[in-house]
Design a protein around this motif. Sequence first.
Motif, PDB file in Angstrom:
ATOM      1  N   GLU A  83      64.147   3.272  23.011  1.00  0.00           N
ATOM      2  CA  GLU A  83      63.866   3.257  21.578  1.00  0.00           C
ATOM      3  C   GLU A  83      65.143   3.499  20.777  1.00  0.00           C
ATOM      4  N   HIS A  84      66.038   4.309  21.321  1.00  0.00           N
ATOM      5  CA  HIS A  84      67.302   4.611  20.643  1.00  0.00           C
ATOM      6  C   HIS A  84      68.128   3.339  20.405  1.00  0.00           C
ATOM      7  N   ILE A  85      68.024   2.387  21.321  1.00  0.00           N
ATOM      8  CA  ILE A  85      68.776   1.138  21.154  1.00  0.00           C
ATOM      9  C   ILE A  85      67.882   0.006  20.627  1.00  0.00           C
ATOM     10  N   GLY A  86      66.703   0.380  20.124  1.00  0.00           N
ATOM     11  CA  GLY A  86      65.834  -0.594  19.484  1.00  0.00           C
ATOM     12  C   GLY A  86      65.058  -1.482  20.436  1.00  0.00           C
ATOM     13  N   LYS A  87      64.835  -1.020  21.641  1.00  0.00           N
ATOM     14  CA  LYS A  87      64.101  -1.810  22.635  1.00  0.00           C
ATOM     15  C   LYS A  87      62.821  -1.099  23.026  1.00  0.00           C
ATOM     16  N   GLY A  89      60.051  -0.274  26.209  1.00  0.00           N
ATOM     17  CA  GLY A  89      59.984  -0.190  27.666  1.00  0.00           C
ATOM     18  C   GLY A  89      61.168   0.558  28.245  1.00  0.00           C
ATOM     19  N   SER A  90      60.872   1.422  29.144  1.00  0.00           N
ATOM     20  CA  SER A  90      61.908   2.299  29.684  1.00  0.00           C
ATOM     21  C   SER A  90      62.926   1.582  30.559  1.00  0.00           C
ATOM     22  N   MET A  91      62.547   0.485  31.191  1.00  0.00           N
ATOM     23  CA  MET A  91      63.460  -0.160  32.139  1.00  0.00           C
ATOM     24  C   MET A  91      64.678  -0.772  31.456  1.00  0.00           C
ATOM     25  N   THR A  92      64.588  -1.085  30.184  1.00  0.00           N
ATOM     26  CA  THR A  92      65.753  -1.584  29.453  1.00  0.00           C
ATOM     27  C   THR A  92      66.849  -0.533  29.445  1.00  0.00           C
ATOM     28  N   ALA A  93      66.487   0.698  29.128  1.00  0.00           N
ATOM     29  CA  ALA A  93      67.470   1.779  29.112  1.00  0.00           C
ATOM     30  C   ALA A  93      67.940   2.114  30.515  1.00  0.00           C
ATOM     31  N   VAL A  94      67.037   2.091  31.473  1.00  0.00           N
ATOM     32  CA  VAL A  94      67.420   2.390  32.858  1.00  0.00           C
ATOM     33  C   VAL A  94      68.492   1.412  33.315  1.00  0.00           C
ATOM     34  N   ALA A  95      68.278   0.128  33.069  1.00  0.00           N
ATOM     35  CA  ALA A  95      69.250  -0.892  33.473  1.00  0.00           C
ATOM     36  C   ALA A  95      70.570  -0.721  32.733  1.00  0.00           C
ATOM     37  N   ALA A  96      70.497  -0.481  31.431  1.00  0.00           N
ATOM     38  CA  ALA A  96      71.716  -0.305  30.635  1.00  0.00           C
ATOM     39  C   ALA A  96      72.496   0.922  31.099  1.00  0.00           C
ATOM     40  N   LEU A  97      71.801   2.023  31.294  1.00  0.00           N
ATOM     41  CA  LEU A  97      72.491   3.249  31.716  1.00  0.00           C
ATOM     42  C   LEU A  97      73.072   3.099  33.115  1.00  0.00           C
ATOM     43  N   GLN A  98      72.384   2.379  33.970  1.00  0.00           N
ATOM     44  CA  GLN A  98      72.914   2.135  35.310  1.00  0.00           C
ATOM     45  C   GLN A  98      74.208   1.323  35.212  1.00  0.00           C
ATOM     46  N   ARG A  99      74.202   0.266  34.390  1.00  0.00           N
ATOM     47  CA  ARG A  99      75.417  -0.548  34.196  1.00  0.00           C
ATOM     48  C   ARG A  99      76.556   0.278  33.625  1.00  0.00           C
ATOM     49  N   LEU A 125      74.973   4.850  25.421  1.00  0.00           N
ATOM     50  CA  LEU A 125      74.193   3.833  24.705  1.00  0.00           C
ATOM     51  C   LEU A 125      74.798   3.508  23.352  1.00  0.00           C
ATOM     52  N   ASP A 126      75.326   4.523  22.673  1.00  0.00           N
ATOM     53  CA  ASP A 126      75.966   4.277  21.381  1.00  0.00           C
ATOM     54  C   ASP A 126      77.212   3.413  21.558  1.00  0.00           C
ATOM     55  N   SER A 127      77.956   3.625  22.626  1.00  0.00           N
ATOM     56  CA  SER A 127      79.139   2.794  22.868  1.00  0.00           C
ATOM     57  C   SER A 127      78.721   1.356  23.159  1.00  0.00           C
ATOM     58  N   LEU A 128      77.594   1.190  23.815  1.00  0.00           N
ATOM     59  CA  LEU A 128      77.075  -0.147  24.103  1.00  0.00           C
ATOM     60  C   LEU A 128      76.730  -0.874  22.811  1.00  0.00           C
ATOM     61  N   THR A 129      76.020  -0.204  21.905  1.00  0.00           N
ATOM     62  CA  THR A 129      75.622  -0.858  20.651  1.00  0.00           C
ATOM     63  C   THR A 129      76.835  -1.055  19.741  1.00  0.00           C
ATOM     64  N   GLN A 130      77.791  -0.150  19.767  1.00  0.00           N
ATOM     65  CA  GLN A 130      79.011  -0.326  18.950  1.00  0.00           C
ATOM     66  C   GLN A 130      79.806  -1.525  19.436  1.00  0.00           C
ATOM     67  N   ASN A 131      79.920  -1.678  20.753  1.00  0.00           N
ATOM     68  CA  ASN A 131      80.646  -2.808  21.313  1.00  0.00           C
ATOM     69  C   ASN A 131      79.956  -4.133  20.985  1.00  0.00           C
ATOM     70  N   ARG A 132      78.619  -4.133  20.944  1.00  0.00           N
ATOM     71  CA  ARG A 132      77.878  -5.334  20.625  1.00  0.00           C
ATOM     72  C   ARG A 132      78.187  -5.766  19.193  1.00  0.00           C
ATOM     73  N   TRP A 133      78.199  -4.808  18.258  1.00  0.00           N
ATOM     74  CA  TRP A 133      78.444  -5.141  16.851  1.00  0.00           C
ATOM     75  C   TRP A 133      79.894  -5.492  16.589  1.00  0.00           C
ATOM     76  N   SER A 134      80.823  -4.830  17.295  1.00  0.00           N
ATOM     77  CA  SER A 134      82.237  -5.126  17.046  1.00  0.00           C
ATOM     78  C   SER A 134      82.635  -6.476  17.642  1.00  0.00           C
ATOM     79  N   ALA A 135      81.907  -6.951  18.645  1.00  0.00           N
ATOM     80  CA  ALA A 135      82.197  -8.255  19.257  1.00  0.00           C
ATOM     81  C   ALA A 135      81.667  -9.412  18.422  1.00  0.00           C
ATOM     82  N   ALA A 136      80.734  -9.122  17.534  1.00  0.00           N
ATOM     83  CA  ALA A 136      80.119 -10.198  16.739  1.00  0.00           C
ATOM     84  C   ALA A 136      80.987 -10.649  15.599  1.00  0.00           C
TER      85      ALA A 136
END
Length: 136
Positions: A83-87, A89-99, A125-136
């Motif tokens: 939910e913190h990254i706007g998704k 289902g828990s598996m989205t975060a599990v996969a992201a955190l694993q990566r 997770l915040d670094s993931l979302t920041q990188n997504r926005w800065s790449a756009a």
Amino acid sequence: MSAARQFEAERQAKEDRQAKIAEIPVLPSGDVGARLRIVSKLMANLVRSGILRGEKRGHSVVFTLEEVERFEKTYILATEASEHIGKKGSMTAVAALQRLGVPPIAPYSELGGYIYDREQALRALDSLTQNRWSAA
């Protein structure tokens, strides 16, 4: 002091301690489960592992508000992390955190759920979302 007086003094001190403990407001496990959005099996595993500290009273476990707040400040469940990254289902975060190299605090097989150190997971997770926005 005679043995009888000492025994009586110790008994009274024990009763006083128990009375103080009984005055501390507690939350029943059902309320805590609803607040944390966890099922009873996961809660039992958290208590058994010592991650969430409760007190057995009769046939149930109760928790102080202070303990529930400590848990909320220290840990994050995968569902909340998604939910913190706007998704959803828990598996989205599990996969992201694993990566991102963020391990759960214990294996899924031990707890029956994915739980992470809150600060570490949110930072990643915040670094993931920041990188997504800065790449756009």
